[in-house]
Design a protein around this motif. Structure first.
Motif, PDB file in Angstrom:
ATOM      1  N   HIS A   2       0.828  -1.197   0.000  1.00 58.89           N
ATOM      2  CA  HIS A   2       0.000   0.000   0.000  1.00 58.89           C
ATOM      3  C   HIS A   2       0.863   1.248   0.000  1.00 58.89           C
ATOM      4  O   HIS A   2       1.839   1.332   0.737  1.00 58.89           O
ATOM      5  N   GLU A 354      -7.253  -0.985   3.124  1.00 61.90           N
ATOM      6  CA  GLU A 354      -6.631   0.000   2.236  1.00 61.90           C
ATOM      7  C   GLU A 354      -7.479   1.264   2.137  1.00 61.90           C
ATOM      8  O   GLU A 354      -6.950   2.377   2.104  1.00 61.90           O
ATOM      9  N   LEU A 368      -3.129  -3.443   7.803  1.00 60.67           N
ATOM     10  CA  LEU A 368      -2.343  -3.848   6.629  1.00 60.67           C
ATOM     11  C   LEU A 368      -0.998  -4.419   7.065  1.00 60.67           C
ATOM     12  O   LEU A 368      -0.514  -5.410   6.506  1.00 60.67           O
TER      13      LEU A 368
END
Length: 677
Positions: A2, A354, A368
């Motif tokens: 990410h 996300e 994450l």
């Protein structure tokens, strides 16, 4: 990977709010921990990572088969004596005698009843030694540690805490860990703090950060911290009453605030999940969408209602549609665990995480990081996980601190560093269920029960809470005998009280409290509660000076000027005096007088003026004592007041007579016949 978790710089700044003993930081203040590229070591992304054995993701507070209440996480806690509405109803009958003794001890602290306190101490000792109760051993360790109704004995305190910790008492684990940390025994300290931090993490919320139970500093320097205390008066607080009135009149924002107050126990209120649920539901009916997310939390936790993950998902989904992005983190969590949905869906969970992270939600970054750390639905990558945790930690996410602590502890993702791991674990551990004792201490203080507040702050001080250490010390100094301080065989003598205050201030100063360091310096300089020692006074002042304390700088200048504990050096003295003005312009007058003294000392050494200046510290206490003992004596004050009033009357009458006489000589007679022309 990410994009929000990607950090391309060679140095990463991690803002940590650490309130623990850690020699790199002075830790009662926020500081920046800088992580170099060397510390972000290359991690092996294999399946044998030491972090794989961690259960923080798979066995946490929301796992239906392993979830535990605060009472189960913190057995033997005093919480149930102060917050019976939030404690488990399934009481262990074997703890009845233990809680009866603790309740007796707390009651005795209110009015200083030494007989009842001695009975309570004897009951606790019996439970500890005869019945082997680990929670009674923990309290006995506390009594030996501070010298209350028992001879102060650090060895016996340590022994009792050790066996209590072995028996599962979390507060003794905190006390032991803090003891090891003070002695730089990081191997032992880190092990205990890691276990305590894991317990603390299990009580955190899933979609957003819960407000930490903040330990309020009841003093600001030597004065009471009236501003902070004003905001902690619970239902007696004016702002709370205004919000309550507005909520009752249908104000949606006020309803949401009321829900927050009761759900988290803010502003001195006791937690009440039923009231929180009521206000959140009313707020939603009025269009206050922020309540939706917390309703999702309430149903996921089963806080005041029966746990229902399906309803939790519904509320979180509604919240996310209103732009509350931290709700996406909660939804992702439910999909990872398979709660309230048909089955686990890691792909969907990652999308939700996300979405939260892209909108700068710390929980999204953290989640994450866990996915990459564990290889859940993604290829395992410890380096990416580490960077995600750093971003989350920068935003104040406590679970991220915990993961970084484990990385420093194990050397996975970050270079192994036990001191840093210990400090981070301690930060998280201090947010555990046992921290609720601070709320009870503050509540007692606000009700005027200083003795009970002192006892509770003393207990927290033993666990390593810096603010509790300074609060307990300040109560001793401020209230003296009214603190209901209990010594080895009754109420504390002046010597015992000074010695205990000195010990508490010292502990607080070790953790970076500049005011405490200043008071320690004063104690050694004047010989209050300890033997006069100018050199140790100078050390304490230097410690406070390192935190830009103007008073400490002035004192160091004075000691250099007189050669007390420091070399006689007029140039260094002037430098310190000048620095005082740079930090505190309001100190212009004392600095000007000090510089004048320096000039006289330099240009008229061994003169009458220098001898006069040097005699002032000895003369002033005598004058002060004369004023206090002679002038301020009750009978003398009355006589002197009447005498001053008499002099004032005589002065005013004499002044009036003179004015009248002057008017008779100089003032023209308006009624006189004009002179003939």
């Amino acid at each position: 990977m990410h994009p929000r978790c990607h950090l391309s710089t060679l140095r990463l700044s991690l803002f940590l709010l650490l309130f623990s003993l850690f020699p790199l930081s002075l830790l009662a203040r926020p500081f920046i921990l800088v992580l170099s590229q060397d510390e972000l070591k290359d991690a092996q992304n294999d399946d044998a990572s030491p972090l794989d054995s961690d259960s923080s993701w798979d066995d946490d507070d929301f796992d239906g088969t392993h979830v535990k209440s605060d009472d189960e996480l913190d057995p033997g806690s005093w919480r149930r004596l102060f917050e019976p509405a939030t404690t488990s109803t399934s009481d262990d009958s074997t703890l009845g005698s233990y809680y009866a003794a603790v309740d007796k001890m707390i009651s005795a602290s209110t009015n200083g009843d030494t007989r009842i306190m001695e009975e309570a101490a004897a009951d606790i000792e019996k439970s500890a030694n005869t019945e082997g109760d680990p929670h009674a051993r923990s309290v006995l360790g506390f009594l030996y540690g501070i010298g209350m109704m028992r001879e102060r004995n650090k060895a016996k305190a340590l022994l009792n805490h050790y066996f209590a910790a072995e028996g599962g008492n979390a507060q003794s684990m905190m006390a032991l860990a803090y003891t090891y940390l003070r002695q730089n025994m990081y191997e032992k300290a880190v092990k205990l703090y890691a276990e305590l931090a894991e317990i603390a993490v299990k009580s955190f919320l899933m979609s957003k950060d819960s407000p930490v139970i903040e330990t309020i500093r009841i003093h600001n320097g030597a004065e009471e911290n009236k501003e902070a205390l004003k905001k902690s008066r619970g239902e007696d607080d004016d702002d709370f009453q205004i919000s309550e009135y507005q909520a009752q009149k249908g104000n949606a924002d006020a309803m949401y605030k009321m829900g927050l107050f009761y759900y988290f126990g803010l502003r001195g209120l006791r937690r009440d999940h039923a009231k929180a649920l009521m206000w959140f539901l009313k707020a939603v009916d009025k269009g206050e969408y922020r309540s939706m997310e917390l309703l999702g939390e309430i149903y996921a936790r089963g806080a005041g209602v029966e746990r229902n993950y399906t309803k939790a998902l519904e509320w979180l989904s509604l919240a996310s549609k209103q732009g509350l992005y931290s709700a996406y983190n909660g939804m992702g969590y439910l999909y990872v665990k398979g709660y309230g949905v048909e089955k686990k869906n890691y792909t969907k969970a990652k999308e939700y995480f996300e979405e939260a992270a892209e909108n700068e939600d710390a929980g999204g970054h953290y989640s994450l990081g866990v996915m990459y750390l564990k290889g859940i639905g993604v290829k395992k990558d410890v380096k990416i996980a580490c960077k995600c945790f750093i971003v989350a930690a920068n935003a104040g996410q406590p679970k991220a601190f915990y993961q970084l602590a484990k990385m420093f502890h194990t050397g996975v993702g970050l270079k192994k560093n036990l001191p840093r791991a210990t400090a981070l674990y301690k930060l998280v551990a201090e947010q555990g269920p046992w921290s609720s004792l601070s709320r009870s201490a503050l509540e007692s203080y606000l009700k005027g029960d200083v003795g009970k507040a002192f006892l509770l702050y003393s207990r927290m001080a033993e666990l390593g809470y810096e603010i509790a250490q300074s609060n307990a010390a300040w109560i001793l100094d401020k209230y003296g005998e009214r603190s209901m301080c209990m010594g080895e065989s009754g109420l504390c003598t002046d010597a015992e009280r000074h010695q205990r205050a000195h010990s508490l201030w010292w502990l607080s100063s070790e953790q970076g409290n500049e005011h405490a360091a200043l008071l320690i310096g004063d104690a050694y300089y004047y010989g209050r509660g300890t033997v006069r020692d100018y050199e140790r006074a100078a050390e304490a002042y230097i410690h406070a000076k390192s935190q830009s304390n103007a008073q400490a700088m002035f004192n160091l200048g004075y000691m250099h000027e007189h050669g007390q504990g420091l070399p006689f050096d007029l140039h260094l003295a002037k430098r310190y005096y000048d620095q005082v003005l740079e930090i505190d312009p309001a100190a212009k007058l004392p600095v000007m007088l000090a510089l004048t003294s320096l000039w006289i000392r330099k240009n008229y050494a061994d003169s009458f003026l220098v001898n006069l200046i040097d005699s002032l510290p000895e003369v002033y206490p005598r004058v002060e004592a004369w004023v206090e003992n002679v002038i301020m004596e009750e009978g003398n004050v009355t006589i002197l007041t009447l005498f001053v009033c008499l002099l004032t009357v005589l002065y005013l009458r004499e002044r009036q007579r003179r004015h009248a006489a002057a008017a008779g000589v100089h003032q023209p007679n308006d009624h006189a016949v004009p002179a003939a022309l």
